[in-house]
Every structure is written in structure tokens, then in C-alpha cells.
Design an enzyme around this catalytic site. Structure first.
Site, mmCIF file in Angstrom:
data_model
loop_
_atom_site.group_PDB
_atom_site.id
_atom_site.type_symbol
_atom_site.label_atom_id
_atom_site.label_comp_id
_atom_site.label_asym_id
_atom_site.label_seq_id
_atom_site.Cartn_x
_atom_site.Cartn_y
_atom_site.Cartn_z
ATOM 1 N N THR A 166 0.850 -1.191 0.000
ATOM 2 C CA THR A 166 0.000 0.000 0.000
ATOM 3 C C THR A 166 0.885 1.241 0.000
ATOM 4 O O THR A 166 1.669 1.424 0.940
ATOM 5 C CB THR A 166 -0.877 0.026 1.283
ATOM 6 O OG1 THR A 166 -1.393 -1.288 1.526
ATOM 7 C CG2 THR A 166 -2.014 1.003 1.153
ATOM 8 N N PRO A 167 0.791 2.083 -1.022
ATOM 9 C CA PRO A 167 1.634 3.282 -1.038
ATOM 10 C C PRO A 167 1.348 4.174 0.165
ATOM 11 O O PRO A 167 0.187 4.420 0.497
ATOM 12 C CB PRO A 167 1.218 3.986 -2.339
ATOM 13 C CG PRO A 167 0.650 2.903 -3.191
ATOM 14 C CD PRO A 167 -0.022 1.962 -2.234
ATOM 15 N N ASP A 180 -6.331 0.703 -0.302
ATOM 16 C CA ASP A 180 -6.896 0.243 0.972
ATOM 17 C C ASP A 180 -8.341 0.738 1.068
ATOM 18 O O ASP A 180 -8.595 1.943 1.169
ATOM 19 C CB ASP A 180 -6.043 0.796 2.125
ATOM 20 C CG ASP A 180 -6.508 0.317 3.483
ATOM 21 O OD1 ASP A 180 -7.729 0.117 3.668
ATOM 22 O OD2 ASP A 180 -5.659 0.166 4.375
ATOM 23 N N GLU A 231 -14.173 -11.834 1.769
ATOM 24 C CA GLU A 231 -13.345 -12.249 2.908
ATOM 25 C C GLU A 231 -14.191 -12.504 4.152
ATOM 26 O O GLU A 231 -13.937 -13.419 4.912
ATOM 27 C CB GLU A 231 -12.338 -11.154 3.244
ATOM 28 C CG GLU A 231 -11.191 -11.034 2.270
ATOM 29 C CD GLU A 231 -10.202 -10.012 2.755
ATOM 30 O OE1 GLU A 231 -9.223 -10.414 3.406
ATOM 31 O OE2 GLU A 231 -10.402 -8.819 2.498
ATOM 32 N N ASP A 279 -0.438 -14.680 1.972
ATOM 33 C CA ASP A 279 -1.085 -13.474 2.494
ATOM 34 C C ASP A 279 -0.081 -12.672 3.327
ATOM 35 O O ASP A 279 0.377 -11.621 2.901
ATOM 36 C CB ASP A 279 -2.321 -13.814 3.334
ATOM 37 C CG ASP A 279 -3.234 -12.612 3.506
ATOM 38 O OD1 ASP A 279 -3.872 -12.221 2.519
ATOM 39 O OD2 ASP A 279 -3.299 -12.068 4.616
HETATM 40 C C1 LIG Z 1 -6.954 -11.245 5.400
HETATM 41 N N1 LIG Z 1 -5.875 -10.628 4.718
HETATM 42 C C2 LIG Z 1 -5.930 -9.344 4.268
HETATM 43 N N2 LIG Z 1 -7.085 -8.802 3.808
HETATM 44 C C3 LIG Z 1 -7.127 -7.522 3.394
HETATM 45 N N3 LIG Z 1 -6.071 -6.688 3.408
HETATM 46 C C4 LIG Z 1 -4.907 -7.189 3.858
HETATM 47 C C5 LIG Z 1 -4.779 -8.527 4.290
HETATM 48 N N4 LIG Z 1 -3.502 -8.714 4.675
HETATM 49 C C6 LIG Z 1 -2.853 -7.533 4.498
HETATM 50 N N5 LIG Z 1 -3.717 -6.612 4.010
HETATM 51 C C7 LIG Z 1 -3.436 -5.211 3.667
HETATM 52 O O1 LIG Z 1 -2.037 -5.041 3.598
HETATM 53 C C8 LIG Z 1 -1.604 -3.973 4.457
HETATM 54 C C9 LIG Z 1 -0.226 -4.260 5.009
HETATM 55 O O2 LIG Z 1 0.734 -4.440 3.994
HETATM 56 P P1 LIG Z 1 1.303 -3.244 3.110
HETATM 57 O O3 LIG Z 1 1.452 -2.068 4.017
HETATM 58 O O4 LIG Z 1 0.318 -2.989 2.046
HETATM 59 O O5 LIG Z 1 2.631 -3.711 2.610
HETATM 60 C C10 LIG Z 1 -2.689 -3.932 5.537
HETATM 61 O O6 LIG Z 1 -2.755 -2.665 6.139
HETATM 62 C C11 LIG Z 1 -3.955 -4.267 4.761
HETATM 63 O O7 LIG Z 1 -4.476 -3.120 4.143
#
Ligand SMILES: CNc1ncnc2c1ncn2[C@@H]1O[C@H](COP(=O)(O)O)[C@@H](O)[C@H]1O
Length: 358
Positions: free
Chosen positions: A109-110, A149, A213, A295
Site C-alpha cells: 500500500t503506497p 486500501d 473475505e 497473504d
Molecule cells: C486477510 N488478509 C488481508 N485482507 C485484506 N487486506 C490485507 C490482508 N492482509 C494484508 N492486508 C493489507 O495489507 C496492508 C499491510 O501491507 P502493506 O502495508 O500494504 O505492505 C494492511 O494494512 C492491509 O491493508
């Protein structure tokens, strides 16, 4: 060739990881290294940074879906400098490569770090990926998706993320798509993101969307809306009605399944949800375009080989089935023709070697 796979087979198998969030893929040990380094450079930070030895002491920290999304806030504090973000990215790539992943699509996420712009921090991650691909791209090729997000970004933010992705891709960086993720408990309707995602798609970026989800994000209207964006891949799919499953199969949409994450976080429906009742079994039996993703390997302590082992154990898959699973995963990568040709070559050679040694 058709033997029962063990962990050593699952590690050797050339694997394709298509569902890995950068921050959640960082193991506690790497957060500890980052913390120790930052404190040694600036001891005053001891009052500001969360100590991973405390924050992540419980190995289940963050795993429950109810505490899961809030868990990222302190982790972001540890990754608030370009050097810590780059160090973590490099270590995550090393860990996936050590696990036998030959093609990785990472997503992140940027976000702006203190004193940097959003673009600078995304470039910092992409610079690490470019160096990796230059030096070790034959061992494991890496591409990046930028995440929108759903709980934190507005429609305008999503447009900015698409602009950034296109601009960086056009500069030659390894950006291949846009992901929709974040806390599905957010009250925001996904409909507002449609213009950004459909523009990304028509500009040649791939779309990977978190899909069904939790009950709140599995309404008929949300799922039909997401499918109307013509996604290339969908992630999780915990609660999808039969007719929509069939539509997804018919359209040959890639399905990213994350077994350990779904089981440990409590995302699965039913009275006794577990690996054996995971919907992987259905998609596998239907010959769907399935891939196994971690994930958040750092949070769930399971890497891609572990996901293959769990699938093999609970769904009675043979070594040959797992080679077939990698082939199915290869069909839905967002990388270009060169990436696809490389995977075809690797999997064909691997299949031949396994037959020869059987
Ligand atoms: C059930 N699994 C999931 N479902 C939805 N979003 C998820 C997730 N697992 C991770 N993230 C998303 O990834 C961000 C963290 O990584 P990055 O900062 O982007 O690298 C989390 O804040 C969430 O928005």
C-alpha cells in the site's frame, strides 16, 4: 513421480506466490533487527518505537481477524524510514527465494514516510526489486502490485495510486497491477473505486481484488460490482455463492487461496472450520486457476512451501498434482510474455527431472 509430497519436496518445487502483502510478510526476527539497528543509531527512539520483543512476543499476535488490521499500525512505525523499508523488502525477497519461490508478485500500500513523499517510498521498494531482478531474477523474478486500501483510501486516492502505478511502470519499473485490500469492515462502498480500477485495467494493469473475505464484504451487490471490473484475479473467496463460483471458473479468473491465513484468522464459515473444509478442495476439483498464497507469512508463520504441504496433506495431493498446481498458478500471473515463457521453461524442466529421478 506420483508420490506423497513432504516438506523437502514442497521447498524444491518451483513455486509461484501471487498473494503476499509486503508488511505482513516481514517476520518478527526482521522487525527486531530493524528495531535494534534504529535504536543503536538513535537511542532516543526507545521511547517512540514499539519493541518487537514485546509487540510480537505472542506468536499469535495479529492473527485473529478482529485484531488483524489494527496490528499493522505499530509495524508501520518500525518501517518509517526509507532504509528500514528497503532492508525489510530485501529480506522478504530473500526469504521467498530461500523457500523455492521462482516467481513472486508482491503487493504493498503506497504511503508517505515522515519526510518523504508517497512516490519516494514506492520508488524505494521498486529500487530494491529492480536490483533483485538484475542480480537474482533468474532464481526468482519479482513484480509489484500497488494496493488501494478500501478502509483508508478515497476514490481520489485510488486514482492517484493508479496514476503512480502507470507512471512508474512507464519508467520501466516492475509494476504490473493494482490490488484492492484493507479492512473489509469499513463502511465505504467499493463502488466509488470503480473508475480508478477500470481505468487501470484499460491502461494495461492487472487487477487483483480481495473478494468475499468476511460476511460484510460478501454481499451479492459487492461481489457483482467487483466482478464487473473484470478482475484478473480474486483473493480469499471465503463466502461465494455457487453460481458466482461457476461464473469465476467460466471466466478463468485466477483464484488466490491462503489456507493458513484463513484458518488461523477465523475467516472461514461453518461450525468447525479447518484446513480439510477449506474451499481450496472445491476449486482444485473444478480445475480452477488456483494458486496458493501466504497473504502475510510474517504474521501467520507459514511460507509458500508450507501452504503447499498443508494443501497436499489435507486434499491428498501427489507430487505430480503440486507440479500441476504451479502450472495452474502460472496461468494467472500478471507479468509479461517473458515471465510466462520463463515459468513454462522452469516447470517443464522440473517435471522432466522429477520423472527421471522417480
Ligand atoms: C486477510 N488478509 C488481508 N485482507 C485484506 N487486506 C490485507 C490482508 N492482509 C494484508 N492486508 C493489507 O495489507 C496492508 C499491510 O501491507 P502493506 O502495508 O500494504 O505492505 C494492511 O494494512 C492491509 O491493508
Amino acid at each position: 513421480m506420483s508420490k506423497k509430497p513432504d516438506l523437502s519436496f514442497c521447498k524444491r518445487l518451483p513455486k509461484i506466490e501471487l498473494h503476499a502483502h509486503l508488511t505482513g510478510s516481514i517476520p518478527p526476527s526482521v522487525f527486531q533487527e530493524i528495531y535494534d539497528q534504529r535504536i543503536s543509531e538513535d537511542p532516543a527512539l526507545i521511547d517512540q518505537l514499539p519493541n518487537p520483543a514485546v509487540l510480537l512476543a505472542d506468536e499469535k499476535a495479529g492473527q485473529d481477524i478482529n485484531s488483524f488490521f489494527a496490528h499493522f499500525t505499530p509495524l508501520y512505525a518500525l518501517l518509517s524510514t526509507i532504509s528500514s523499508l528497503q532492508y525489510a523488502t530485501r529480506r522478504v525477497l530473500e526469504l521467498f527465494a530461500e523457500d523455492g519461490v521462482v516467481y513472486l508478485e508482491l503487493r504493498t500500500t503506497p504511503r508517505a514516510l515522515p519526510g518523504t513523499t508517497t512516490e519516494e517510498s514506492v520508488r524505494a521498494v521498486l529500487d530494491i526489486i529492480r536490483d533483485w531482478n538484475d542480480l537474482r531474477g533468474e532464481e526468482m523474478r519479482v513484480n509489484l502490485l500497488l494496493s488501494v486500501d478500501r478502509s483508508r483510501h478515497s476514490a481520489k486516492d485510488a486514482e492517484d495510486i493508479v496514476d503512480l502505478a502507470l507512471h512508474l511502470r512507464d519508467e520501466g519499473y516492475a509494476v504490473v497491477g493494482i490490488d484492492l485490500s484493507g479492512d473489509p469492515n469499513s463502511p465505504t462502498s467499493v463502488n466509488s473505486f470503480r473508475p480508478a480500477f477500470t481505468r487501470a485495467k484499460s491502461s494495461g494493469l492487472g487487477l487483483a481484488l480481495h473478494f468475499a473475505e468476511l460476511p460484510i464484504s460478501s454481499t451479492r451487490s459487492e461481489l457483482e460490482e467487483l466482478l464487473s471490473w473484470h478482475p484478473d484475479r480474486l483473493g480469499h473467496l471465503c463466502l461465494v455463492a455457487d453460481d458466482l463460483r461457476k461464473l469465476i471458473l467460466q471466466r478463468e479468473i485466477g483464484v488466490e487461496l491462503c489456507l493458513t491465513c484463513n484458518v488461523l484468522s477465523g475467516m472461514l464459515p461453518g461450525d468447525e472450520p479447518g484446513f480439510a473444509s477449506h474451499h481450496f478442495g472445491w476449486w482444485w476439483a473444478q480445475q480452477g486457476r488456483v494458486s496458493l498464497g501466504t497473504d502475510d507469512a510474517g504474521i501467520f508463520a507459514s511460507w509458500n512451501s508450507g501452504e503447499h504441504l498443508v494443501a497436499a496433506q489435507h486434499f491428498d495431493l501427489t507430487t505430480q498434482d503440486l507440479v500441476g498446481l504451479s502450472t495452474r498458478a502460472a496461468a494467472s500471473i500478471l507479468g509479461g510474455a517473458g515471465d510466462k515463457a520463463r515459468l513454462t521453461r522452469i516447470l517443464a524442466a522440473y517435471g522432466r527431472d522429477e520423472v527421471a529421478s522417480a
